[in-house]
Design a protein around this motif. Structure first.
Motif, PDB file in Angstrom:
ATOM      1  N   TYR A  23       0.834  -1.206   0.000  1.00  0.00           N
ATOM      2  CA  TYR A  23       0.000   0.000   0.000  1.00  0.00           C
ATOM      3  C   TYR A  23       0.866   1.252   0.000  1.00  0.00           C
ATOM      4  O   TYR A  23       0.618   2.192  -0.758  1.00  0.00           O
ATOM      5  CB  TYR A  23      -0.921   0.051   1.226  1.00  0.00           C
ATOM      6  CG  TYR A  23      -1.860  -1.106   1.385  1.00  0.00           C
ATOM      7  CD1 TYR A  23      -2.333  -1.826   0.295  1.00  0.00           C
ATOM      8  CD2 TYR A  23      -2.285  -1.500   2.643  1.00  0.00           C
ATOM      9  CE1 TYR A  23      -3.198  -2.888   0.455  1.00  0.00           C
ATOM     10  CE2 TYR A  23      -3.159  -2.563   2.811  1.00  0.00           C
ATOM     11  CZ  TYR A  23      -3.607  -3.247   1.716  1.00  0.00           C
ATOM     12  OH  TYR A  23      -4.463  -4.295   1.878  1.00  0.00           O
ATOM     13  N   THR A  26       2.766   1.766  -3.299  1.00  0.00           N
ATOM     14  CA  THR A  26       1.818   2.104  -4.366  1.00  0.00           C
ATOM     15  C   THR A  26       1.316   3.534  -4.209  1.00  0.00           C
ATOM     16  O   THR A  26       1.223   4.280  -5.192  1.00  0.00           O
ATOM     17  CB  THR A  26       0.641   1.114  -4.377  1.00  0.00           C
ATOM     18  OG1 THR A  26       1.152  -0.209  -4.558  1.00  0.00           O
ATOM     19  CG2 THR A  26      -0.330   1.422  -5.498  1.00  0.00           C
ATOM     20  N   LEU A  66       8.471  -1.319  -5.140  1.00  0.00           N
ATOM     21  CA  LEU A  66       7.230  -2.077  -5.303  1.00  0.00           C
ATOM     22  C   LEU A  66       7.506  -3.432  -5.950  1.00  0.00           C
ATOM     23  O   LEU A  66       6.942  -4.449  -5.538  1.00  0.00           O
ATOM     24  CB  LEU A  66       6.208  -1.292  -6.128  1.00  0.00           C
ATOM     25  CG  LEU A  66       4.878  -2.013  -6.373  1.00  0.00           C
ATOM     26  CD1 LEU A  66       4.174  -2.322  -5.055  1.00  0.00           C
ATOM     27  CD2 LEU A  66       3.980  -1.193  -7.277  1.00  0.00           C
ATOM     28  N   LEU A 133      -1.597  -4.542  -9.867  1.00  0.00           N
ATOM     29  CA  LEU A 133      -0.221  -4.457  -9.370  1.00  0.00           C
ATOM     30  C   LEU A 133       0.763  -5.104 -10.336  1.00  0.00           C
ATOM     31  O   LEU A 133       1.854  -4.574 -10.567  1.00  0.00           O
ATOM     32  CB  LEU A 133      -0.107  -5.099  -7.987  1.00  0.00           C
ATOM     33  CG  LEU A 133      -0.684  -4.288  -6.835  1.00  0.00           C
ATOM     34  CD1 LEU A 133      -0.644  -5.085  -5.538  1.00  0.00           C
ATOM     35  CD2 LEU A 133       0.051  -2.975  -6.666  1.00  0.00           C
ATOM     36  N   LEU A 136       1.185  -2.773 -13.239  1.00  0.00           N
ATOM     37  CA  LEU A 136       1.980  -1.626 -12.792  1.00  0.00           C
ATOM     38  C   LEU A 136       3.465  -1.973 -12.745  1.00  0.00           C
ATOM     39  O   LEU A 136       4.309  -1.232 -13.262  1.00  0.00           O
ATOM     40  CB  LEU A 136       1.493  -1.180 -11.410  1.00  0.00           C
ATOM     41  CG  LEU A 136       2.074   0.084 -10.819  1.00  0.00           C
ATOM     42  CD1 LEU A 136       1.656   1.289 -11.639  1.00  0.00           C
ATOM     43  CD2 LEU A 136       1.609   0.245  -9.383  1.00  0.00           C
TER      44      LEU A 136
END
Length: 153
Positions: A23, A26, A66, A133, A136
């Motif tokens: 979290y 991101t 990430l 995700l 991304l």
């Protein structure tokens, strides 16, 4: 009245920390990405100034962070992946009724009964979040390998 022993722990500490890391990275990526999208490359953000790097470099670092969180989650949770996928792709005949009762559950807190680990809404959210995700991270890694040349000078 609930006591300390009445707590229900849905996930273990490691899983909660992994979720928090995902979290946080991101959200920081979203912030730096919006900063760059807004054409603010020439104006250092507070975070970039505090870390002594450019906003584009910070965004790339956060992207790699990430990617590391995702890789760590896949490695550390390798035994949970089949269960997560099986439960997320699960379909039960009562799922339609659950969705019909969902609006009432939002206001009353009484959601319909469901089978399995996740309710139908959580199953859809799992798939959307994981796909998002992965997209991304994969597109971010792809973009770091590109060289813009004179177009981005």
């Amino acid at each position: 009245m609930a006591t300390g022993t009445d707590r229900i722990e849905r996930y273990g500490r490691r899983t909660r920390w992994l979720h928090a890391a995902a979290y946080l990275t991101t959200l920081l990526l979203l912030g730096t990405g919006l900063w760059l999208l807004g054409g603010q490359e020439g104006h250092e953000s507070i975070l970039a100034r505090a870390l002594g790097v450019s906003d584009t470099r910070l965004h790339i670092w956060l992207g790699w962070a990430l990617a590391a969180v995702v890789a760590l989650g896949l490695i550390a949770g390798v035994r949970a992946i089949p269960t997560f996928l099986r439960e997320s792709f699960r379909y039960d005949p009562g799922d339609g009724r659950w969705f019909l009762r969902w609006p009432r559950g939002v206001f009353t807190g009484r959601f319909g009964r469901h089978e399995g680990e996740f309710d139908p809404g959580q199953r859809i959210a799992n798939l959307v979040i994981v796909a998002g995700l992965l997209i991304l991270v994969i597109t971010g890694i792809g973009l770091t390998t590109l060289h813009g040349g004179q177009l981005f000078a």
